[in-house]
Structure formats: C-alpha cells, structure tokens
Enzyme design. Structure first.
Site, PDB file in Angstrom:
ATOM      1  N   GLN A  10       0.975  -1.188  -0.146  1.00 43.96           N
ATOM      2  CA  GLN A  10       0.106   0.131   0.073  1.00 43.96           C
ATOM      3  C   GLN A  10       0.951   1.253  -0.001  1.00 43.96           C
ATOM      4  OE1 GLN A  10      -2.738  -1.591   3.356  1.00 43.96           O
ATOM      5  NE2 GLN A  10      -4.170  -0.022   2.116  1.00 43.96           N
TER       6      GLN A  10
ATOM      7  N   HIS B  67      -7.112  -9.033   6.804  1.00 46.05           N
ATOM      8  CA  HIS B  67      -7.205  -8.111   5.445  1.00 46.05           C
ATOM      9  C   HIS B  67      -5.758  -7.789   5.025  1.00 46.05           C
ATOM     10  CE1 HIS B  67      -8.829  -4.399   3.683  1.00 46.05           C
ATOM     11  NE2 HIS B  67      -7.597  -3.982   3.891  1.00 46.05           N
TER      12      HIS B  67
ATOM     13  N   HIS C 150      -3.008  -8.265   1.577  1.00 45.03           N
ATOM     14  CA  HIS C 150      -2.288  -7.555   0.695  1.00 45.03           C
ATOM     15  C   HIS C 150      -1.054  -8.167   0.370  1.00 45.03           C
ATOM     16  CE1 HIS C 150      -4.554  -3.781   0.633  1.00 45.03           C
ATOM     17  NE2 HIS C 150      -4.844  -3.741   1.959  1.00 45.03           N
TER      18      HIS C 150
HETATM   19 NI    NI Z   1      -6.478  -2.654   2.781  1.00 46.75          NI
END
Ligand code: NI
Length: 170
Positions: free
Chosen positions: A49, A130, A134
């Site tokens: 991210q 979660h 990723h």
């Molecule tokens: Ni996320």
C-alpha cells in the site's frame, strides 16, 4: 508520510517478498508506515500500500499499542465465520461486508526478527486477515460476489472521480 497506492496500481497485485534484513532501514520503514496509517486514520497498513512489495504490515487499533508483523503467515483459522464491514486505504471511500473466519492464529517476526505466534479474534483477527491478504496481492473486494464487487468499484470510481482523473494525467 508515505504515498498510499490505490486500486489499479500494479504493486497492490504482486506477491510480496520475504524480509531478510532486520536493520535500521526496516525500522524506519515501519515507523513511516505507522505515521502514514495514523495520519490516514486507518487500523492497518501493508507494504504494497506504500509501494513496498515486502512482507510487512502494521496494525494500530485505538487503545492498543501498534503491532508489526514481518513475514507473517496465518497457520490456523476458525471454522466459525462472521461478517464485518471492511474498507481499505487503497480503495478509499467505500465499504462492504466481508465474511471471514472469526479467529486466526498468525506466526510472524517482530522488527528484530524474533518469531512470535499470536491467536487473535474480533477486530484484530479481521485486520490481520485483511492486511495479510495485501501481501499476496489480494484486496478485500476480491472476497465479494462479482455483482457486489462491481457495485463497490462503481461507487469507488464515482467517489474518487477527480482524483482518478488527476492520476491518469501523470
Ligand atoms: Ni487494505
């Protein structure tokens, strides 16, 4: 503050590499990720991210100390599943219920490379699953039915019109 990559950025779809160096650079990355997470008012943030395709994520649930997971793997999941409304800093502005195991056991290393095992339930179990996704190029929207996923993406594109347009220009 690190830039947060969003839906459509290739780095979010890559399988991350193991971390082998537990050095000051890793700690700096972890610190920067925590600052970015707190600033964005999120509960979890994973390497991809912020454009780093390595197996690291940070979890910061309000009222608890931040937790760092390096090279994590989920070794056990409960049979019991439950829905929880998820969002993602890489898919900003939209939320949807996702069904996942209610509790998990995760093995990982800390910032010094020391292994630990943690059994988690509730919100922590949710965030761990979660964020762990990723690291394998998986987003929460991938867990939805095709029609729900399309609806979420449509809504995301509508809400982020201006930003997406700007993104295309660069
Ligand atoms: Ni996320």
């Amino acid at each position: 503050m690190l830039d947060i990559y969003t839906l459509g950025d290739d780095v979010l779809r890559e399988e991350c590499k193991d971390i082998t160096e537990f050095d000051p650079a890793l700690r700096m990355l972890a610190d920067a990720m925590l600052d970015t997470l707190d600033e964005a008012d999120g509960v979890g943030l994973a390497g991809p991210q912020v454009g780093v395709s390595q197996k690291i994520f940070v979890v910061h649930i309000s009222g608890s100390a931040p937790m760092y997971f390096i090279n994590p793997s989920i070794i056990e999941t409960s049979i019991e599943e439950c829905p929880y409304e998820e969002g993602c800093l890489s898919v900003p502005g939209v939320y949807h219920d996702v069904i996942r195991p209610a509790s998990v056991t995760v093995q990982a290393q800390d910032l010094d490379g020391k292994p630990f095992t943690l059994k988690a339930e509730g919100l922590l179990a949710r965030v761990i699953q979660h964020e762990n996704d990723h690291l394998h190029g998986v987003l929460y929207i991938d867990h939805l039915s095709e029609s729900d996923r399309k609806a979420v993406i449509r809504s995301y594109e509508r809400k982020n019109k201006a930003r997406l347009k700007a993104k295309k220009r660069v």
